[in-house]
Design a protein around this motif. Structure first.
Motif, short mmCIF file in Angstrom:
data_model
loop_
_atom_site.label_atom_id
_atom_site.label_comp_id
_atom_site.label_asym_id
_atom_site.label_seq_id
_atom_site.Cartn_x
_atom_site.Cartn_y
_atom_site.Cartn_z
N PHE A 206 0.87 -1.11 0.09
CA PHE A 206 0.07 -0.05 -0.08
C PHE A 206 0.88 1.37 0.06
O PHE A 206 0.82 2.25 -0.83
CB PHE A 206 -0.99 -0.02 1.09
N VAL A 207 1.83 1.23 0.94
CA VAL A 207 2.78 2.61 1.10
C VAL A 207 4.10 2.19 1.56
O VAL A 207 3.89 1.42 2.68
CB VAL A 207 1.92 3.95 1.70
N PRO A 208 5.06 2.61 1.19
CA PRO A 208 6.30 2.34 1.99
C PRO A 208 6.45 3.13 3.12
O PRO A 208 6.08 4.36 3.30
CB PRO A 208 7.53 2.97 1.09
N TYR A 209 6.96 2.72 4.22
CA TYR A 209 7.27 3.21 5.59
C TYR A 209 8.68 4.11 5.74
O TYR A 209 8.80 4.85 6.32
CB TYR A 209 6.90 2.67 6.67
N ARG A 210 9.51 3.35 4.76
CA ARG A 210 11.00 4.20 4.90
C ARG A 210 11.54 3.52 3.41
O ARG A 210 11.08 3.07 2.52
CB ARG A 210 11.67 3.34 6.10
N LEU A 211 13.05 4.07 3.24
CA LEU A 211 13.57 3.73 2.19
C LEU A 211 14.50 2.53 2.81
O LEU A 211 15.15 2.63 3.96
CB LEU A 211 14.36 4.87 1.63
N THR A 212 15.17 1.56 2.06
CA THR A 212 16.16 0.70 2.37
C THR A 212 17.61 1.45 2.44
O THR A 212 17.77 2.47 1.86
CB THR A 212 15.97 -0.39 1.47
N TYR A 213 18.34 0.92 3.33
CA TYR A 213 19.82 1.59 3.39
C TYR A 213 20.47 1.17 2.08
O TYR A 213 20.06 0.31 1.25
CB TYR A 213 20.47 0.69 4.39
N LEU A 214 21.59 1.88 2.08
CA LEU A 214 22.09 1.71 0.79
C LEU A 214 22.94 0.43 0.57
O LEU A 214 23.36 -0.40 1.63
CB LEU A 214 23.62 2.94 0.89
N ILE A 215 22.97 -0.29 -0.53
CA ILE A 215 23.55 -1.34 -0.93
C ILE A 215 24.97 -1.26 -0.60
O ILE A 215 25.44 -2.38 -0.01
CB ILE A 215 23.38 -1.67 -2.35
N SER A 216 25.58 -0.14 -0.61
CA SER A 216 26.97 -0.08 -0.58
C SER A 216 27.28 -0.52 1.16
O SER A 216 28.19 -0.96 1.55
CB SER A 216 27.70 1.28 -0.73
N THR B 176 25.94 -2.64 2.82
CA THR B 176 26.17 -4.22 3.25
C THR B 176 27.34 -4.57 3.10
O THR B 176 27.98 -5.82 3.66
CB THR B 176 24.88 -4.66 2.36
N THR B 177 28.32 -3.97 2.17
CA THR B 177 29.54 -4.54 2.00
C THR B 177 30.85 -3.71 2.72
O THR B 177 31.62 -4.23 3.17
CB THR B 177 30.04 -4.69 0.63
N GLN B 178 30.35 -2.59 2.86
CA GLN B 178 31.55 -1.63 3.40
C GLN B 178 31.35 -1.30 4.99
O GLN B 178 32.14 -0.70 5.65
CB GLN B 178 31.58 -0.27 2.52
N ASN B 179 30.00 -1.38 5.40
CA ASN B 179 30.04 -1.22 6.88
C ASN B 179 28.90 -2.39 7.38
O ASN B 179 27.84 -2.30 7.85
CB ASN B 179 29.35 -0.06 7.06
N PRO B 180 29.28 -3.78 7.11
CA PRO B 180 28.37 -4.82 7.11
C PRO B 180 27.81 -5.22 8.61
O PRO B 180 26.73 -5.49 8.77
CB PRO B 180 29.00 -6.07 6.42
#
Length: 494
Positions: A454-464, A466-470
Protein backbone atom coordinates in the motif's frame (compact mmCIF):
# COMPACT_ATOMS: atom_id res chain seq x y z
CA UNK A 1 11.17 36.72 2.22
CA UNK A 2 14.46 38.53 1.97
CA UNK A 3 14.95 42.07 0.70
CA UNK A 4 18.30 41.32 -0.83
CA UNK A 5 19.51 38.05 -2.29
CA UNK A 6 22.94 37.81 -3.86
CA UNK A 7 24.05 35.34 -6.47
CA UNK A 8 25.61 32.29 -4.93
CA UNK A 9 26.63 30.06 -7.80
CA UNK A 10 30.33 30.36 -7.04
CA UNK A 11 29.70 30.06 -3.32
CA UNK A 12 27.81 26.81 -3.76
CA UNK A 13 30.70 25.27 -5.65
CA UNK A 14 32.82 25.23 -2.52
CA UNK A 15 30.53 22.60 -0.97
CA UNK A 16 32.38 19.44 -0.10
CA UNK A 17 31.58 16.72 -2.61
CA UNK A 18 32.85 13.62 -0.86
CA UNK A 19 30.77 10.49 -1.18
CA UNK A 20 29.72 9.28 2.25
CA UNK A 21 29.81 5.58 2.86
CA UNK A 22 30.50 3.67 6.01
CA UNK A 23 34.10 2.94 4.98
CA UNK A 24 35.37 6.19 3.46
CA UNK A 25 37.33 8.87 5.28
CA UNK A 26 35.46 12.07 4.52
CA UNK A 27 38.48 14.30 5.10
CA UNK A 28 40.45 12.56 2.35
CA UNK A 29 38.24 13.86 -0.44
CA UNK A 30 38.72 17.59 -0.09
CA UNK A 31 42.51 17.90 0.04
CA UNK A 32 44.38 19.97 -2.52
CA UNK A 33 47.90 21.06 -1.54
CA UNK A 34 47.71 24.10 -3.83
CA UNK A 35 44.58 25.54 -2.17
CA UNK A 36 43.65 26.73 1.31
CA UNK A 37 42.43 23.97 3.63
CA UNK A 38 39.70 26.12 5.18
CA UNK A 39 36.60 27.60 3.59
CA UNK A 40 34.91 30.66 5.04
CA UNK A 41 31.88 29.83 7.25
CA UNK A 42 29.42 31.72 5.07
CA UNK A 43 30.43 29.66 2.03
CA UNK A 44 30.07 26.42 3.96
CA UNK A 45 26.58 27.49 5.06
CA UNK A 46 25.51 28.35 1.52
CA UNK A 47 26.88 25.07 0.24
CA UNK A 48 25.01 23.14 2.91
CA UNK A 49 21.73 24.96 2.31
CA UNK A 50 21.87 24.65 -1.45
CA UNK A 51 23.02 21.03 -1.60
CA UNK A 52 20.32 19.94 0.85
CA UNK A 53 17.57 21.81 -0.98
CA UNK A 54 18.81 20.67 -4.39
CA UNK A 55 18.56 16.99 -3.50
CA UNK A 56 15.30 17.31 -1.56
CA UNK A 57 13.62 19.01 -4.53
CA UNK A 58 15.36 17.11 -7.31
CA UNK A 59 13.21 15.21 -9.77
CA UNK A 60 15.22 12.09 -8.95
CA UNK A 61 14.64 12.17 -5.19
CA UNK A 62 11.59 14.34 -4.63
CA UNK A 63 9.93 13.33 -7.90
CA UNK A 64 10.54 9.61 -8.28
CA UNK A 65 10.52 8.87 -4.55
CA UNK A 66 8.84 11.35 -2.21
CA UNK A 67 6.17 12.95 -4.42
CA UNK A 68 5.12 9.48 -5.54
CA UNK A 69 5.08 8.01 -2.03
CA UNK A 70 3.01 11.01 -0.93
CA UNK A 71 0.74 10.13 -3.88
CA UNK A 72 0.90 13.60 -5.39
CA UNK A 73 2.51 12.41 -8.66
CA UNK A 74 2.75 9.22 -10.66
CA UNK A 75 5.04 8.27 -13.52
CA UNK A 76 4.50 8.93 -17.22
CA UNK A 77 6.80 6.58 -19.15
CA UNK A 78 8.68 5.36 -16.08
CA UNK A 79 6.08 3.81 -13.80
CA UNK A 80 7.87 1.31 -11.55
CA UNK A 81 8.79 3.98 -9.00
CA UNK A 82 5.10 4.40 -8.14
CA UNK A 83 4.96 0.62 -7.87
CA UNK A 84 7.69 0.79 -5.22
CA UNK A 85 10.76 -0.21 -7.17
CA UNK A 86 13.43 1.94 -5.54
CA UNK A 87 16.11 3.35 -7.82
CA UNK A 88 19.28 2.60 -5.84
CA UNK A 89 21.22 5.39 -7.54
CA UNK A 90 18.64 7.97 -6.49
CA UNK A 91 18.59 6.51 -3.00
CA UNK A 92 22.38 6.66 -2.70
CA UNK A 93 22.47 10.25 -3.97
CA UNK A 94 20.00 11.32 -1.29
CA UNK A 95 22.01 9.73 1.53
CA UNK A 96 25.40 10.82 0.14
CA UNK A 97 24.42 14.43 -0.50
CA UNK A 98 22.85 14.99 2.89
CA UNK A 99 25.73 13.35 4.73
CA UNK A 100 28.88 14.17 2.84
CA UNK A 101 28.01 17.59 1.47
CA UNK A 102 25.35 19.28 3.60
CA UNK A 103 26.09 17.80 7.02
CA UNK A 104 29.83 17.73 6.40
CA UNK A 105 29.82 21.43 5.47
CA UNK A 106 27.95 22.25 8.66
CA UNK A 107 30.24 20.07 10.75
CA UNK A 108 33.28 21.82 9.27
CA UNK A 109 31.70 25.22 9.88
CA UNK A 110 31.28 24.56 13.59
CA UNK A 111 34.74 23.02 13.96
CA UNK A 112 36.40 25.99 12.29
CA UNK A 113 34.41 28.46 14.35
CA UNK A 114 35.29 26.70 17.58
CA UNK A 115 38.92 27.65 17.03
CA UNK A 116 37.92 31.33 17.10
CA UNK A 117 35.09 31.17 19.60
CA UNK A 118 35.76 34.61 21.07
CA UNK A 119 34.94 36.38 17.81
CA UNK A 120 31.65 38.30 17.76
CA UNK A 121 28.81 36.40 16.15
CA UNK A 122 30.42 32.95 16.33
CA UNK A 123 27.86 31.62 18.81
CA UNK A 124 25.01 32.65 16.51
CA UNK A 125 26.74 31.19 13.46
CA UNK A 126 27.24 27.87 15.20
CA UNK A 127 23.65 27.85 16.41
CA UNK A 128 22.35 28.36 12.86
CA UNK A 129 24.56 25.54 11.61
CA UNK A 130 23.37 23.22 14.37
CA UNK A 131 19.72 24.02 13.66
CA UNK A 132 20.36 23.14 10.03
CA UNK A 133 22.00 19.88 11.11
CA UNK A 134 19.01 19.00 13.27
CA UNK A 135 16.66 19.57 10.32
CA UNK A 136 18.73 17.33 8.04
CA UNK A 137 19.21 14.57 10.60
CA UNK A 138 15.47 14.42 11.22
CA UNK A 139 14.87 13.97 7.49
CA UNK A 140 17.38 11.13 7.40
CA UNK A 141 15.88 9.46 10.48
CA UNK A 142 12.37 9.81 9.05
CA UNK A 143 13.51 8.38 5.71
CA UNK A 144 15.56 5.41 6.90
CA UNK A 145 14.98 4.85 10.64
CA UNK A 146 18.21 4.19 12.53
CA UNK A 147 21.12 6.05 10.94
CA UNK A 148 24.77 6.98 11.67
CA UNK A 149 24.66 9.92 14.05
CA UNK A 150 26.95 10.00 17.07
CA UNK A 151 29.85 8.47 15.11
CA UNK A 152 29.02 9.93 11.69
CA UNK A 153 31.92 12.38 11.48
CA UNK A 154 34.60 10.68 13.58
CA UNK A 155 36.52 10.21 10.34
CA UNK A 156 40.00 10.07 11.84
CA UNK A 157 39.13 7.39 14.40
CA UNK A 158 36.13 5.46 13.03
CA UNK A 159 35.37 4.85 9.38
CA UNK A 160 32.58 2.35 10.01
CA UNK A 161 30.07 4.30 12.09
CA UNK A 162 27.38 2.60 14.11
CA UNK A 163 23.74 3.35 13.46
CA UNK A 164 22.03 5.15 16.34
CA UNK A 165 18.48 4.42 17.43
CA UNK A 166 16.16 6.88 15.68
CA UNK A 167 14.12 7.62 18.80
CA UNK A 168 17.32 8.38 20.70
CA UNK A 169 18.42 10.64 17.83
CA UNK A 170 15.14 12.54 18.12
CA UNK A 171 15.76 13.22 21.80
CA UNK A 172 19.30 14.40 21.06
CA UNK A 173 18.08 16.70 18.29
CA UNK A 174 15.45 18.17 20.61
CA UNK A 175 18.16 18.85 23.17
CA UNK A 176 20.31 20.45 20.48
CA UNK A 177 17.52 22.74 19.31
CA UNK A 178 16.72 23.77 22.87
CA UNK A 179 20.37 24.58 23.48
CA UNK A 180 20.57 26.74 20.36
CA UNK A 181 17.46 28.66 21.34
CA UNK A 182 19.19 29.45 24.63
CA UNK A 183 22.52 30.33 23.00
CA UNK A 184 21.27 32.62 20.24
CA UNK A 185 21.52 36.33 20.98
CA UNK A 186 19.54 38.70 18.77
CA UNK A 187 21.77 41.58 19.85
CA UNK A 188 24.83 39.93 18.32
CA UNK A 189 25.70 39.46 14.65
CA UNK A 190 25.59 36.16 12.82
CA UNK A 191 26.14 35.74 9.07
CA UNK A 192 26.54 38.94 7.07
CA UNK A 193 26.29 36.88 3.89
CA UNK A 194 25.80 33.30 2.82
CA UNK A 195 22.52 32.60 4.61
CA UNK A 196 20.01 32.25 1.77
CA UNK A 197 17.17 31.19 4.06
CA UNK A 198 17.00 34.02 6.62
CA UNK A 199 19.86 36.37 5.67
CA UNK A 200 21.39 35.96 9.12
CA UNK A 201 18.26 37.04 11.00
CA UNK A 202 18.77 35.50 14.46
CA UNK A 203 15.19 36.11 15.60
CA UNK A 204 13.82 34.12 12.65
CA UNK A 205 16.29 31.28 13.21
CA UNK A 206 15.07 31.12 16.80
CA UNK A 207 11.49 30.86 15.57
CA UNK A 208 12.51 28.09 13.21
CA UNK A 209 14.20 26.17 16.03
CA UNK A 210 11.00 26.33 18.09
CA UNK A 211 9.02 25.23 15.01
CA UNK A 212 11.27 22.28 14.23
CA UNK A 213 10.75 21.12 17.80
CA UNK A 214 7.01 21.21 17.14
CA UNK A 215 7.47 19.15 13.97
CA UNK A 216 9.49 16.54 15.84
CA UNK A 217 7.03 16.48 18.73
CA UNK A 218 3.92 15.98 16.63
CA UNK A 219 5.62 13.19 14.70
CA UNK A 220 6.04 11.28 17.96
CA UNK A 221 2.55 12.15 19.21
CA UNK A 222 1.29 8.56 19.09
CA UNK A 223 4.58 7.00 20.19
CA UNK A 224 5.46 9.27 23.11
CA UNK A 225 2.46 11.53 23.76
CA UNK A 226 3.68 12.79 27.13
CA UNK A 227 6.98 14.12 25.75
CA UNK A 228 5.27 15.45 22.61
CA UNK A 229 2.74 17.37 24.69
CA UNK A 230 5.44 18.78 26.95
CA UNK A 231 7.48 20.08 24.01
CA UNK A 232 4.57 21.58 22.10
CA UNK A 233 3.09 23.32 25.10
CA UNK A 234 6.51 24.83 25.90
CA UNK A 235 7.36 26.07 22.41
CA UNK A 236 4.24 26.81 20.40
CA UNK A 237 3.98 30.49 21.25
CA UNK A 238 7.49 31.20 19.93
CA UNK A 239 7.19 29.41 16.58
CA UNK A 240 6.63 30.81 13.08
CA UNK A 241 3.70 33.22 13.33
CA UNK A 242 2.95 34.32 9.76
CA UNK A 243 3.88 33.56 6.16
CA UNK A 244 6.51 36.28 6.46
CA UNK A 245 8.39 33.88 8.76
CA UNK A 246 8.43 30.95 6.32
CA UNK A 247 11.81 29.23 6.08
CA UNK A 248 12.64 28.72 2.44
CA UNK A 249 15.57 28.77 0.06
CA UNK A 250 15.00 31.28 -2.72
CA UNK A 251 16.25 30.06 -6.07
CA UNK A 252 17.24 32.45 -8.88
CA UNK A 253 16.33 32.50 -12.56
CA UNK A 254 19.92 31.84 -13.60
CA UNK A 255 21.85 28.59 -13.90
CA UNK A 256 23.10 26.89 -11.78
CA UNK A 257 20.91 28.52 -9.15
CA UNK A 258 17.50 27.62 -10.57
CA UNK A 259 15.04 25.44 -8.71
CA UNK A 260 16.49 21.96 -9.22
CA UNK A 261 13.48 20.59 -11.11
CA UNK A 262 12.23 23.28 -13.47
CA UNK A 263 11.00 23.48 -17.04
CA UNK A 264 12.54 26.83 -17.97
CA UNK A 265 14.92 25.22 -20.46
CA UNK A 266 13.10 22.02 -21.46
CA UNK A 267 9.69 20.47 -21.14
CA UNK A 268 9.38 18.10 -18.20
CA UNK A 269 7.11 15.16 -18.94
CA UNK A 270 8.21 12.55 -16.40
CA UNK A 271 5.24 12.92 -14.06
CA UNK A 272 1.50 13.39 -14.07
CA UNK A 273 -0.48 14.59 -11.09
CA UNK A 274 -2.50 11.77 -9.58
CA UNK A 275 -6.24 11.36 -9.69
CA UNK A 276 -5.94 11.07 -5.90
CA UNK A 277 -4.86 14.71 -5.73
CA UNK A 278 -6.99 16.09 -8.55
CA UNK A 279 -10.27 14.36 -7.72
CA UNK A 280 -10.15 15.32 -4.07
CA UNK A 281 -9.26 18.95 -4.83
CA UNK A 282 -12.10 19.10 -7.35
CA UNK A 283 -14.54 17.62 -4.86
CA UNK A 284 -13.92 20.49 -2.43
CA UNK A 285 -13.40 23.13 -5.17
CA UNK A 286 -9.91 23.87 -3.95
CA UNK A 287 -8.64 27.12 -5.52
CA UNK A 288 -5.05 25.82 -5.42
CA UNK A 289 -5.78 23.13 -8.01
CA UNK A 290 -4.92 25.39 -10.96
CA UNK A 291 -1.57 26.10 -9.29
CA UNK A 292 -0.75 22.51 -8.36
CA UNK A 293 -1.60 21.17 -11.83
CA UNK A 294 -2.14 22.37 -15.38
CA UNK A 295 -4.74 21.35 -17.96
CA UNK A 296 -3.96 18.35 -20.13
CA UNK A 297 -2.71 19.04 -23.63
CA UNK A 298 -5.92 17.77 -25.21
CA UNK A 299 -8.36 19.71 -23.09
CA UNK A 300 -8.91 22.72 -20.91
CA UNK A 301 -9.47 20.53 -17.88
CA UNK A 302 -7.17 19.08 -15.27
CA UNK A 303 -7.14 15.29 -15.25
CA UNK A 304 -5.05 13.10 -12.97
CA UNK A 305 -3.77 9.61 -13.68
CA UNK A 306 -4.62 6.86 -11.21
CA UNK A 307 -1.64 6.25 -8.99
CA UNK A 308 0.73 3.47 -9.95
CA UNK A 309 -0.76 2.88 -13.41
CA UNK A 310 1.77 1.11 -15.62
CA UNK A 311 2.39 2.21 -19.19
CA UNK A 312 0.89 -1.06 -20.44
CA UNK A 313 -2.38 -0.78 -18.50
CA UNK A 314 -5.26 -1.24 -20.95
CA UNK A 315 -7.33 1.47 -19.28
CA UNK A 316 -4.61 4.08 -19.58
CA UNK A 317 -5.32 6.92 -22.00
CA UNK A 318 -2.69 8.58 -24.22
CA UNK A 319 -0.30 10.88 -22.31
CA UNK A 320 -1.85 14.05 -23.72
CA UNK A 321 -5.04 13.30 -21.80
CA UNK A 322 -3.38 13.74 -18.40
CA UNK A 323 -2.12 16.78 -16.52
CA UNK A 324 1.43 17.72 -15.65
CA UNK A 325 2.22 19.51 -12.37
CA UNK A 326 1.61 23.25 -12.44
CA UNK A 327 3.83 25.89 -13.96
CA UNK A 328 4.64 27.47 -10.58
CA UNK A 329 5.84 24.15 -9.19
CA UNK A 330 8.17 23.84 -12.19
CA UNK A 331 9.28 27.47 -12.08
CA UNK A 332 13.01 28.28 -12.04
CA UNK A 333 12.35 30.52 -9.03
CA UNK A 334 10.16 28.11 -7.04
CA UNK A 335 11.43 28.30 -3.45
CA UNK A 336 12.76 25.27 -1.65
CA UNK A 337 10.49 25.15 1.40
CA UNK A 338 12.09 24.10 4.68
CA UNK A 339 9.10 24.84 6.94
CA UNK A 340 6.05 27.07 6.76
CA UNK A 341 3.71 28.91 9.10
CA UNK A 342 0.87 26.81 7.71
CA UNK A 343 2.59 23.63 8.92
CA UNK A 344 3.02 25.13 12.39
CA UNK A 345 -0.69 25.90 12.59
CA UNK A 346 -1.63 22.38 11.48
CA UNK A 347 0.63 21.00 14.22
CA UNK A 348 -1.12 23.20 16.77
CA UNK A 349 -4.55 22.21 15.46
CA UNK A 350 -3.68 18.56 15.98
CA UNK A 351 -2.15 19.21 19.38
CA UNK A 352 -5.28 21.07 20.48
CA UNK A 353 -7.48 18.29 19.10
CA UNK A 354 -5.55 15.88 21.31
CA UNK A 355 -6.46 18.02 24.30
CA UNK A 356 -3.13 19.76 24.80
CA UNK A 357 -3.01 23.34 26.05
CA UNK A 358 -2.26 25.31 22.90
CA UNK A 359 -5.55 27.06 22.22
CA UNK A 360 -8.59 26.26 20.10
CA UNK A 361 -8.21 23.52 17.44
CA UNK A 362 -10.68 25.07 14.99
CA UNK A 363 -8.88 28.42 15.14
CA UNK A 364 -5.50 26.84 14.45
CA UNK A 365 -6.99 24.71 11.66
CA UNK A 366 -8.57 27.73 9.97
CA UNK A 367 -5.32 29.67 10.34
CA UNK A 368 -3.42 26.79 8.73
CA UNK A 369 -5.70 26.42 5.72
CA UNK A 370 -5.90 30.16 5.21
CA UNK A 371 -2.11 30.55 5.44
CA UNK A 372 -1.57 27.90 2.78
CA UNK A 373 -4.05 29.46 0.37
CA UNK A 374 -2.62 32.92 0.93
CA UNK A 375 0.92 31.67 0.42
CA UNK A 376 0.12 30.07 -2.94
CA UNK A 377 -1.99 33.04 -4.05
CA UNK A 378 0.96 35.37 -3.50
CA UNK A 379 3.60 33.02 -4.91
CA UNK A 380 1.68 32.13 -8.08
CA UNK A 381 -0.08 35.49 -8.43
CA UNK A 382 -3.40 33.65 -8.43
CA UNK A 383 -6.67 35.53 -8.72
CA UNK A 384 -8.77 33.96 -5.99
CA UNK A 385 -9.92 36.40 -3.33
CA UNK A 386 -10.25 36.56 0.43
CA UNK A 387 -13.94 35.79 -0.08
CA UNK A 388 -12.95 32.68 -2.04
CA UNK A 389 -10.73 31.58 0.84
CA UNK A 390 -13.55 32.10 3.35
CA UNK A 391 -15.92 30.14 1.15
CA UNK A 392 -13.39 27.32 0.91
CA UNK A 393 -13.17 27.11 4.69
CA UNK A 394 -16.92 26.56 4.83
CA UNK A 395 -16.53 23.61 2.45
CA UNK A 396 -13.78 21.98 4.52
CA UNK A 397 -14.83 22.81 8.09
CA UNK A 398 -13.09 21.60 11.19
CA UNK A 399 -14.83 18.64 12.82
CA UNK A 400 -13.65 17.67 16.30
CA UNK A 401 -15.11 14.18 15.97
CA UNK A 402 -13.13 13.58 12.77
CA UNK A 403 -10.03 15.65 13.48
CA UNK A 404 -7.48 13.15 12.19
CA UNK A 405 -9.00 13.01 8.72
CA UNK A 406 -9.91 16.71 8.52
CA UNK A 407 -6.50 17.94 9.63
CA UNK A 408 -4.60 15.19 7.82
CA UNK A 409 -6.16 15.77 4.41
CA UNK A 410 -5.69 19.54 4.53
CA UNK A 411 -2.17 19.30 5.91
CA UNK A 412 -1.33 16.90 3.08
CA UNK A 413 -2.59 19.42 0.52
CA UNK A 414 -0.65 22.24 2.18
CA UNK A 415 2.63 20.29 2.03
CA UNK A 416 2.63 20.13 -1.78
CA UNK A 417 5.34 19.93 -3.25
CA UNK A 418 7.26 19.00 -0.09
CA UNK A 419 7.21 15.34 -1.00
CA UNK A 420 9.22 14.02 1.92
CA UNK A 421 7.24 15.83 4.61
CA UNK A 422 3.93 14.90 2.97
CA UNK A 423 5.00 11.24 2.78
CA UNK A 424 6.09 11.22 6.43
CA UNK A 425 2.78 12.72 7.52
CA UNK A 426 0.79 10.34 5.35
CA UNK A 427 2.31 7.31 7.08
CA UNK A 428 2.43 8.90 10.54
CA UNK A 429 -1.08 10.35 10.80
CA UNK A 430 -2.81 7.60 8.80
CA UNK A 431 -5.71 9.72 7.59
CA UNK A 432 -8.56 9.33 5.11
CA UNK A 433 -10.92 11.84 3.56
CA UNK A 434 -13.11 13.71 6.04
CA UNK A 435 -15.88 11.29 6.89
CA UNK A 436 -13.62 8.27 6.62
CA UNK A 437 -13.72 7.19 2.98
CA UNK A 438 -10.28 6.30 1.57
CA UNK A 439 -8.16 9.08 0.12
CA UNK A 440 -5.19 7.02 -1.02
CA UNK A 441 -5.09 3.90 -3.18
CA UNK A 442 -2.64 1.07 -3.71
CA UNK A 443 -0.74 1.18 -7.03
CA UNK A 444 -3.30 0.36 -9.73
CA UNK A 445 -0.92 -1.97 -11.54
CA UNK A 446 0.31 -3.52 -8.30
CA UNK A 447 3.46 -3.28 -6.23
CA UNK A 448 6.71 -4.78 -7.49
CA UNK A 449 7.96 -5.03 -3.91
CA UNK A 450 6.46 -8.01 -2.04
CA UNK A 451 7.32 -6.35 1.29
CA UNK A 452 5.02 -3.38 0.72
CA UNK A 453 1.67 -3.26 -1.06
CA UNK A 454 0.00 0.00 0.00
CA UNK A 455 2.68 2.55 0.97
CA UNK A 456 6.37 2.35 1.93
CA UNK A 457 7.21 3.45 5.45
CA UNK A 458 10.90 4.00 4.79
CA UNK A 459 13.69 3.63 2.24
CA UNK A 460 16.09 0.72 2.44
CA UNK A 461 19.71 1.36 3.38
CA UNK A 462 22.32 1.81 0.68
CA UNK A 463 23.55 -1.39 -0.94
CA UNK A 464 27.12 -0.19 -0.38
CA UNK A 465 26.57 -0.32 3.37
CA UNK A 466 26.00 -4.08 3.21
CA UNK A 467 29.60 -4.60 2.08
CA UNK A 468 31.48 -1.56 3.41
CA UNK A 469 29.91 -1.34 6.86
CA UNK A 470 28.36 -4.83 7.18
CA UNK A 471 28.37 -5.34 10.94
CA UNK A 472 26.72 -2.04 11.71
CA UNK A 473 24.34 -2.46 8.78
CA UNK A 474 23.22 -5.86 10.08
CA UNK A 475 22.78 -4.51 13.60
CA UNK A 476 20.69 -1.60 12.35
CA UNK A 477 18.57 -3.83 10.13
CA UNK A 478 17.83 -6.14 13.04
CA UNK A 479 17.10 -3.28 15.41
CA UNK A 480 14.40 -1.73 13.21
CA UNK A 481 12.76 -5.05 12.33
CA UNK A 482 14.28 -5.66 8.91
CA UNK A 483 15.70 -3.54 6.12
CA UNK A 484 12.57 -3.34 3.96
CA UNK A 485 10.39 -0.51 2.74
CA UNK A 486 7.49 -2.11 4.59
CA UNK A 487 9.15 -1.83 8.02
CA UNK A 488 7.37 0.77 10.13
CA UNK A 489 9.36 3.44 11.90
CA UNK A 490 9.25 3.81 15.65
CA UNK A 491 6.55 6.49 15.52
CA UNK A 492 4.26 4.64 13.04
CA UNK A 493 1.56 3.27 15.32
CA UNK A 494 -1.18 2.65 12.74
Amino acid sequence: MMNKITRYSTIALVAITATFTGCKKLDEYNRNPTKPTETQPQYLLTGAQKSAMDVLYSGLQNGYIAMEYAQFWTGNSRTNDAQYQLDEGNNAALWNTLYSTALHNLDDLVKQNNSKASKTGIANQNAIALIMKAWIYQILADTYGNIPYSQAFQVTTNITPAYDDAQTIYKSLLDTLQQQITVMDEHQSSFNSGDIIYNGNVALWKKLAHSLMLRMAIRMADANPQLAQQIIEAHWQNALSSNADNAQFQYLNAAPNKFPYNDSEREISEFFVTSTLVDYMKSVQDPRLNIYARPSRNSDTIKGLAYGTSSSDKNRLPPNEYSFPGTQVYSATMPGILMSYSEVEFILAEAAARGWSVGDPATHYNNAVKASLEYWRTLAKADYTDADISAYLTRVPYNAADWRNVIGSQKWLSLYPQGFQAWFERTRLHFSKPGGSPLFIAPVSGSVDPKVTFVPYRLTYLISETTQNPNNYQAASKAIGGDTKGTKLWYNKF
